[in-house]
Design an enzyme around this catalytic site. Structure first.
Site, PDB file in Angstrom:
ATOM      1  N   GLY A  12       0.641  -1.193  -0.165  1.00 22.81           N
ATOM      2  CA  GLY A  12       0.055   0.075  -0.096  1.00 22.81           C
ATOM      3  C   GLY A  12       0.898   1.226  -0.049  1.00 22.81           C
ATOM      4  O   GLY A  12       0.321   2.284   0.568  1.00 22.81           O
ATOM      5  N   ASN A  14       1.521   3.011  -2.565  1.00 19.30           N
ATOM      6  CA  ASN A  14       0.606   4.110  -3.522  1.00 19.30           C
ATOM      7  C   ASN A  14      -0.438   4.652  -2.722  1.00 19.30           C
ATOM      8  O   ASN A  14      -0.698   5.750  -3.007  1.00 19.30           O
ATOM      9  CB  ASN A  14       0.406   3.325  -4.943  1.00 19.30           C
ATOM     10  CG  ASN A  14       1.567   3.309  -5.846  1.00 19.30           C
ATOM     11  OD1 ASN A  14       1.974   4.287  -6.465  1.00 19.30           O
ATOM     12  ND2 ASN A  14       2.132   2.114  -6.145  1.00 19.30           N
ATOM     13  N   ASN A 108      -5.190   2.614 -12.959  1.00 14.24           N
ATOM     14  CA  ASN A 108      -4.315   1.734 -12.709  1.00 14.24           C
ATOM     15  C   ASN A 108      -2.728   2.270 -12.715  1.00 14.24           C
ATOM     16  O   ASN A 108      -2.635   3.146 -13.615  1.00 14.24           O
ATOM     17  CB  ASN A 108      -4.369   0.583 -13.657  1.00 14.24           C
ATOM     18  CG  ASN A 108      -3.401  -0.705 -12.925  1.00 14.24           C
ATOM     19  OD1 ASN A 108      -3.234  -0.881 -11.813  1.00 14.24           O
ATOM     20  ND2 ASN A 108      -2.682  -1.187 -13.865  1.00 14.24           N
ATOM     21  N   HIS A 110       1.028   1.058 -13.327  1.00  8.44           N
ATOM     22  CA  HIS A 110       1.615  -0.249 -13.782  1.00  8.44           C
ATOM     23  C   HIS A 110       3.347   0.378 -13.683  1.00  8.44           C
ATOM     24  O   HIS A 110       3.570   1.342 -14.067  1.00  8.44           O
ATOM     25  CB  HIS A 110       1.506  -0.328 -15.144  1.00  8.44           C
ATOM     26  CG  HIS A 110       2.055  -1.591 -15.646  1.00  8.44           C
ATOM     27  ND1 HIS A 110       1.699  -2.932 -15.210  1.00  8.44           N
ATOM     28  CD2 HIS A 110       3.108  -1.706 -16.430  1.00  8.44           C
ATOM     29  CE1 HIS A 110       2.677  -3.801 -15.762  1.00  8.44           C
ATOM     30  NE2 HIS A 110       3.569  -3.011 -16.363  1.00  8.44           N
TER      31      HIS A 110
HETATM   32  C1  GAR Z   1       3.727  -1.222  -7.449  1.00  7.71           C
HETATM   33  O1  GAR Z   1       4.881  -1.117  -7.901  1.00  7.71           O
HETATM   34  C2  GAR Z   1       2.540  -1.139  -8.488  1.00  7.71           C
HETATM   35  O2  GAR Z   1       2.826  -0.451  -9.593  1.00  7.71           O
HETATM   36  C3  GAR Z   1       2.348  -2.774  -8.791  1.00  7.71           C
HETATM   37  O3  GAR Z   1       2.419  -3.131  -7.608  1.00  7.71           O
HETATM   38  C4  GAR Z   1       3.195  -2.370  -6.779  1.00  7.71           C
HETATM   39  C5  GAR Z   1       2.095  -2.373  -5.495  1.00  7.71           C
HETATM   40  O4  GAR Z   1       3.145  -1.688  -4.375  1.00  7.71           O
HETATM   41  N1  GAR Z   1       1.203  -3.077  -9.477  1.00  7.71           N
HETATM   42  C6  GAR Z   1       1.183  -3.840 -10.607  1.00  7.71           C
HETATM   43  O5  GAR Z   1       2.103  -4.636 -11.035  1.00  7.71           O
HETATM   44  C7  GAR Z   1      -0.161  -3.867 -11.381  1.00  7.71           C
HETATM   45  N2  GAR Z   1      -0.008  -4.465 -12.520  1.00  7.71           N
HETATM   46  P1  GAR Z   1       2.235  -0.754  -3.102  1.00  7.71           P
HETATM   47  O6  GAR Z   1       1.135  -1.984  -2.631  1.00  7.71           O
HETATM   48  O7  GAR Z   1       3.258  -0.517  -2.139  1.00  7.71           O
HETATM   49  O8  GAR Z   1       1.440   0.084  -3.695  1.00  7.71           O
END
Ligand code: GAR
Length: 208
Positions: A12, A14, A108, A110
């Site tokens: 989490g 982001n 989203n 990415h």
């Molecule tokens: C982030 O790097 C995000 O970009 C990626 O997962 C991570 C989540 O981190 N998302 C994907 O790969 C979606 N295809 P977080 O839970 O610390 O935000």
């Protein structure tokens, strides 16, 4: 006020960038109505609770099949009636019925520069492993609207990050987050909240 529901699956960071962005005024006209995780152990749920944001888990394991899970998730989202659904590290494949229910209302993040290193199987650390295996010199992150495909929707913002010779998947993941994801995700939400983003013929235009 733009009403957000944020979907998460893991740490989490982001989500935290969005919470902080609202607190420090980088994101304006926006409130988070709820955070929903498919994973009961996601630390993102704790982050939400610490900030007094309603947080809940809807786990696919609690349903007899994927369709029932999708229906339950959609039903819950419709109860919150968000203006925007934010996938912030959400590892659930968003079903077509949800895209149809919220057209150009799901975004989203990415962790690569779409259309490179995206699509089925490219998520989380796997993306950075593939980037290093290919030996590209620049990567980054992309915020895009979600359509029926995987990582195929209209691109809102992208930011590049240089790769260093001694990068590991973990060090690169961290730098892509710090230098790109935590910047462009809050910025994209602020632009949408202030009516500055339009989509025409599958392409995003941003108004100053
Ligand atoms: C982030 O790097 C995000 O970009 C990626 O997962 C991570 C989540 O981190 N998302 C994907 O790969 C979606 N295809 P977080 O839970 O610390 O935000």
């Amino acid at each position: 006020m733009l009403k957000l529901v944020v979907l998460v699956s893991g740490g989490g960071t982001n989500l935290q960038a969005i919470i902080d962005g609202i607190d420090n005024g980088i994101i304006t006209n926006t409130e988070i109505k709820a955070v929903i995780s498919n994973n009961p152990n996601a630390y993102a749920l704790e982050r939400a609770k610490k900030h007094g944001i309603p947080a809940e888990c809807i786990s696919p394991k609690k349903f007899p099949d994927r369709n029932r899970f999708n229906e339950a998730l959609l039903e819950r989202l419709q109860e919150y009636a968000p203006d925007l659904i934010v996938l912030a590290g959400c590892m659930v494949v968003i079903p077509e019925m949800m895209v149809k229910a919220f057209p150009n209302q799901i975004i989203n993040i990415h962790p690569a520069l779409i259309p490179s290193f995206c699509g089925t199987g490219f998520y989380g650390l796997h993306v950075h492993e593939a980037v290093l295996a290919r030996g590209v010199k620049v990567t980054g992150a992309t915020v895009h609207f979600v359509d029926e495909g995987t990582d195929t929707g209209p691109i809102i913002l992208q930011k590049a990050v240089d790769i260093q010779q001694d990068d590991t998947p973990r060090s690169l993941q961290r730098r892509v987050m710090e230098e790109a994801e935590w910047i462009i995700m809050p910025k994209a939400i602020d632009l949408i909240a202030n009516g500055k983003v339009t989509v025409t013929d599958g392409k995003v235009r941003i108004f100053p």
